[in-house]
Design an enzyme around this catalytic site. Sequence first.
Site, PDB file in Angstrom:
ATOM      1  N   ASN A  45       0.845  -1.212   0.000  1.00  0.00           N
ATOM      2  CA  ASN A  45       0.000   0.000   0.000  1.00  0.00           C
ATOM      3  C   ASN A  45       0.870   1.248   0.000  1.00  0.00           C
ATOM      4  O   ASN A  45       0.837   2.080   0.893  1.00  0.00           O
ATOM      5  CB  ASN A  45      -1.019  -0.006   1.152  1.00  0.00           C
ATOM      6  CG  ASN A  45      -0.397  -0.119   2.529  1.00  0.00           C
ATOM      7  OD1 ASN A  45       0.746  -0.524   2.669  1.00  0.00           O
ATOM      8  ND2 ASN A  45      -1.154   0.241   3.547  1.00  0.00           N
ATOM      9  N   ASP A  65       2.826  -6.094  11.533  1.00  0.00           N
ATOM     10  CA  ASP A  65       1.969  -5.062  10.924  1.00  0.00           C
ATOM     11  C   ASP A  65       2.481  -3.669  11.302  1.00  0.00           C
ATOM     12  O   ASP A  65       1.680  -2.744  11.529  1.00  0.00           O
ATOM     13  CB  ASP A  65       0.498  -5.227  11.327  1.00  0.00           C
ATOM     14  CG  ASP A  65      -0.440  -4.400  10.437  1.00  0.00           C
ATOM     15  OD1 ASP A  65       0.033  -3.874   9.404  1.00  0.00           O
ATOM     16  OD2 ASP A  65      -1.633  -4.286  10.771  1.00  0.00           O
ATOM     17  N   HIS A  70       3.343   6.122  11.230  1.00  0.00           N
ATOM     18  CA  HIS A  70       2.629   7.301  10.726  1.00  0.00           C
ATOM     19  C   HIS A  70       3.311   8.566  11.218  1.00  0.00           C
ATOM     20  O   HIS A  70       3.907   8.573  12.306  1.00  0.00           O
ATOM     21  CB  HIS A  70       1.178   7.303  11.210  1.00  0.00           C
ATOM     22  CG  HIS A  70       0.324   6.299  10.496  1.00  0.00           C
ATOM     23  ND1 HIS A  70      -0.001   6.407   9.156  1.00  0.00           N
ATOM     24  CD2 HIS A  70      -0.258   5.152  10.921  1.00  0.00           C
ATOM     25  CE1 HIS A  70      -0.757   5.371   8.795  1.00  0.00           C
ATOM     26  NE2 HIS A  70      -0.917   4.592   9.849  1.00  0.00           N
TER      27      HIS A  70
HETATM   28  O1  DOR Z   1      -3.598  -0.294  11.312  1.00  0.00           O
HETATM   29  C1  DOR Z   1      -3.288  -0.548  10.152  1.00  0.00           C
HETATM   30  N1  DOR Z   1      -2.477   0.263   9.444  1.00  0.00           N
HETATM   31  N2  DOR Z   1      -3.813  -1.644   9.551  1.00  0.00           N
HETATM   32  C2  DOR Z   1      -3.655  -1.877   8.241  1.00  0.00           C
HETATM   33  O2  DOR Z   1      -4.156  -2.869   7.776  1.00  0.00           O
HETATM   34  C3  DOR Z   1      -2.928  -0.917   7.390  1.00  0.00           C
HETATM   35  C4  DOR Z   1      -1.950  -0.149   8.191  1.00  0.00           C
HETATM   36  C5  DOR Z   1      -1.364   1.030   7.454  1.00  0.00           C
HETATM   37  O3  DOR Z   1      -0.965   0.853   6.313  1.00  0.00           O
HETATM   38  O4  DOR Z   1      -1.248   2.098   8.062  1.00  0.00           O
END
Ligand code: DOR
Length: 451
Positions: free
Chosen positions: A100, A324, A328
């Site tokens: 992504n 995971d 951010h």
């Molecule tokens: O909390 C999440 N953040 N879950 C996901 O599936 C994607 C991820 C993200 O790409 O920030």
Amino acid sequence: MSSDLLLIKNGRVVDPGRNIDQVSSILVRDGRISVVGEVTADVIPEGCPTIDAAGLVVSPGFIDIHCHLREPGFEYKETIATGTKAGARGGFTSLCCMPNTEPPIDNAAVVDLIRRRTREDAIVRVHPIGCVTKGRKGKALAEMEELASAGVVAFSDDGDPVYDSNIMRLALTYSADLGIPITNHCEDHSLAKNGVMAEGWVATRLGLPGIPAAAEEAMMARDISLAELTGGRLHLAHLTTAGAVVLLRQARERGVNVTAEVCPHHLTITDKWVLGNMGVESGGASTQAYDTSTKVYPPLRSGRDVEVLIEGLAEGVIDCIATDHAPHELVSKQVTFNEAAFGISVLETALGSSLQLVHSGKMSLSALVERLTVGPARVLGPAFNEFAALEPGTPADIVIFDPDAEWEVDPSEFESKGKNTPLRGTTLKGKVLTTIVDGEIVYSASPRSKS
Ligand code: DOR
């Protein structure tokens, strides 16, 4: 003296793939494991760099089959350089990065770009995961064969599920031929709607829209049926519910070709953390409530769910731990809970969090190491076995950690750009001291670790 040699002496060598858990020494030569066992003076050249690992655990480097390195496109959140530094600090020697990105990893050119950046900037191995659908839009299959030839190790539209059942069917059919798993993020949007945390009394108390367990379980049940129909390689991302473990166990018993992962946060913290007070109930929401660092997708769930996930992992029904890791930038979390981005920065706390299961007697140390090494390698396929073992001849990807060392989580010390962790200020027990990739020390926490 030649830096092509490295001696790690007197550590507790935990190599679950070979059933080894004993005090031993390891000699690394030219980037590969040369000797495991007694390393006699006659094979140790004078001045050989030596790590005294007495009292420490020495295991294969951890393999993370699910993280977000954000490059290309979101370099303000993370880069391959910072993400792999974070990985090394967390004891990970291989990272599989989700597609992504912008552009998404849906063609060979983007895979090549990531490979180039990896060669230039990475300090641990990076393996790209390709999209299932073009542009991650869920409308048409990506060129899976082209992506496989370019070297992706799995397919996923993670961040979103593969929503269309027929596309999922086709993807699983191709995965059987290609021998590459489809990692699905199971979340039925029509049930999850605009939910921001787990459905339940905490969400009700806080007035936040909830995501029911059925959102995960309904799609998981569909995927298991499709895997059964096609014989495809299904891998289920980040399980969070007790019901998901039941479905997985039943599918395994029927012989369905399905594997699954669970994240450190879903094993150790609950939805009560959204109330503040780090999950300790105090009769209501604290001033720390609505902490956006607890917002993650799929969401933190109840204590009962956590218990069942731990049982599933300890039993081996759930194959592995995956982080995971979702870094951010600050501003995307400095907003209201409803508006905040989903995700937790996990790579650097994964070991300390996961070791709670060992310290509380719920799992043996060697089983935990298995879920961080052999388990993820099994999901990816036989090509990864050599990265999950300390066997003479295999690449020297090694982590040395102190399972009892306590440290306070201070995100300002993270190598990751993502400082978004609910564990800020908590004490974790278990610290990575040295990470080695291809025989080279890529992370060292303390000056004493190399002489
Ligand atoms: O909390 C999440 N953040 N879950 C996901 O599936 C994607 C991820 C993200 O790409 O920030």
